[in-house]
Design a protein around this motif. Structure first.
Motif, PDB file in Angstrom:
ATOM      1  N   LYS A  43      10.002   1.710 -44.049  1.00  0.00           N
ATOM      2  CA  LYS A  43       9.445   2.302 -42.841  1.00  0.00           C
ATOM      3  C   LYS A  43      10.084   1.634 -41.633  1.00  0.00           C
ATOM      4  O   LYS A  43      10.354   0.430 -41.653  1.00  0.00           O
ATOM      5  CB  LYS A  43       7.938   2.104 -42.779  1.00  0.00           C
ATOM      6  N   VAL A  44      10.312   2.428 -40.598  1.00  0.00           N
ATOM      7  CA  VAL A  44      10.848   1.920 -39.337  1.00  0.00           C
ATOM      8  C   VAL A  44       9.752   2.073 -38.290  1.00  0.00           C
ATOM      9  O   VAL A  44       9.215   3.162 -38.108  1.00  0.00           O
ATOM     10  CB  VAL A  44      12.109   2.704 -38.912  1.00  0.00           C
ATOM     11  N   ALA A  45       9.430   0.982 -37.624  1.00  0.00           N
ATOM     12  CA  ALA A  45       8.442   1.000 -36.548  1.00  0.00           C
ATOM     13  C   ALA A  45       9.170   0.708 -35.240  1.00  0.00           C
ATOM     14  O   ALA A  45       9.994  -0.202 -35.170  1.00  0.00           O
ATOM     15  CB  ALA A  45       7.374  -0.057 -36.791  1.00  0.00           C
ATOM     16  N   THR A  46       8.877   1.489 -34.212  1.00  0.00           N
ATOM     17  CA  THR A  46       9.537   1.314 -32.922  1.00  0.00           C
ATOM     18  C   THR A  46       8.602   0.618 -31.936  1.00  0.00           C
ATOM     19  O   THR A  46       7.391   0.532 -32.165  1.00  0.00           O
ATOM     20  CB  THR A  46       9.979   2.673 -32.359  1.00  0.00           C
ATOM     21  N   LYS A  52      13.652   9.542 -41.401  1.00  0.00           N
ATOM     22  CA  LYS A  52      13.217  10.894 -41.755  1.00  0.00           C
ATOM     23  C   LYS A  52      12.334  11.443 -40.641  1.00  0.00           C
ATOM     24  O   LYS A  52      11.600  10.697 -39.999  1.00  0.00           O
ATOM     25  CB  LYS A  52      12.413  10.873 -43.052  1.00  0.00           C
ATOM     26  N   GLY A  53      12.383  12.735 -40.450  1.00  0.00           N
ATOM     27  CA  GLY A  53      11.484  13.367 -39.490  1.00  0.00           C
ATOM     28  C   GLY A  53      12.089  13.514 -38.115  1.00  0.00           C
ATOM     29  O   GLY A  53      13.299  13.373 -37.909  1.00  0.00           O
ATOM     30  N   GLN A 112       6.023   5.246 -36.070  1.00  0.00           N
ATOM     31  CA  GLN A 112       6.429   4.766 -37.380  1.00  0.00           C
ATOM     32  C   GLN A 112       7.078   5.914 -38.149  1.00  0.00           C
ATOM     33  O   GLN A 112       6.579   7.041 -38.120  1.00  0.00           O
ATOM     34  CB  GLN A 112       5.220   4.237 -38.143  1.00  0.00           C
ATOM     35  N   PHE A 113       8.202   5.614 -38.811  1.00  0.00           N
ATOM     36  CA  PHE A 113       8.971   6.619 -39.533  1.00  0.00           C
ATOM     37  C   PHE A 113       9.254   6.132 -40.941  1.00  0.00           C
ATOM     38  O   PHE A 113       9.506   4.948 -41.157  1.00  0.00           O
ATOM     39  CB  PHE A 113      10.326   6.852 -38.848  1.00  0.00           C
ATOM     40  N   ASP A 114       9.237   7.057 -41.887  1.00  0.00           N
ATOM     41  CA  ASP A 114       9.789   6.758 -43.206  1.00  0.00           C
ATOM     42  C   ASP A 114      11.296   6.784 -43.076  1.00  0.00           C
ATOM     43  O   ASP A 114      11.852   7.493 -42.227  1.00  0.00           O
ATOM     44  CB  ASP A 114       9.351   7.815 -44.230  1.00  0.00           C
ATOM     45  N   GLY A 153      19.265   9.068 -35.655  1.00  0.00           N
ATOM     46  CA  GLY A 153      18.392   8.712 -36.766  1.00  0.00           C
ATOM     47  C   GLY A 153      18.948   7.643 -37.687  1.00  0.00           C
ATOM     48  O   GLY A 153      18.408   7.409 -38.758  1.00  0.00           O
ATOM     49  N   LEU A 154      20.019   6.965 -37.295  1.00  0.00           N
ATOM     50  CA  LEU A 154      20.633   5.916 -38.112  1.00  0.00           C
ATOM     51  C   LEU A 154      20.311   4.538 -37.561  1.00  0.00           C
ATOM     52  O   LEU A 154      20.375   4.306 -36.355  1.00  0.00           O
ATOM     53  CB  LEU A 154      22.147   6.092 -38.167  1.00  0.00           C
TER      54      LEU A 154
END
Length: 77
Positions: free
Chosen positions: A37-40, A65-66, A45-47, A21-22
């Motif tokens: 936000k991180v989009a893969t 997160k998540g 999509q992740f906060d 998660g890093l």
């Protein structure tokens, strides 16, 4: 992977998953961001939160997160 940082305007940058998660990205992408936000590439999509940042080297570390199941860190030899 794209990293989106919401400031007064929306920013966009790239990053590398380096562990559970890093994500390592550039500091200027997340500097003074209210929301990250991180989009893969698989359209998830992740906060995320900024764990640490170094303006001199322009590096930042994010924690997603998540549920990060299925996200693989950069392969090492």
């Amino acid at each position: 992977m794209a990293i989106r940082a919401k400031q007064r305007e929306q920013g966009l940058g790239s990053g590398i998953i380096v562990g559970d998660g890093l994500v390592v990205t550039n500091n200027h992408v997340v500097d003074q961001a209210d929301e990250v936000k991180v989009a893969t590439y698989d359209n998830r999509q992740f906060d995320a939160t900024v764990v640490g940042a170094d303006p001199k080297s322009d590096l930042a570390l994010l924690r997603i997160k998540g549920n990060t199941a299925g996200l693989r860190p950069l392969a090492t030899r």
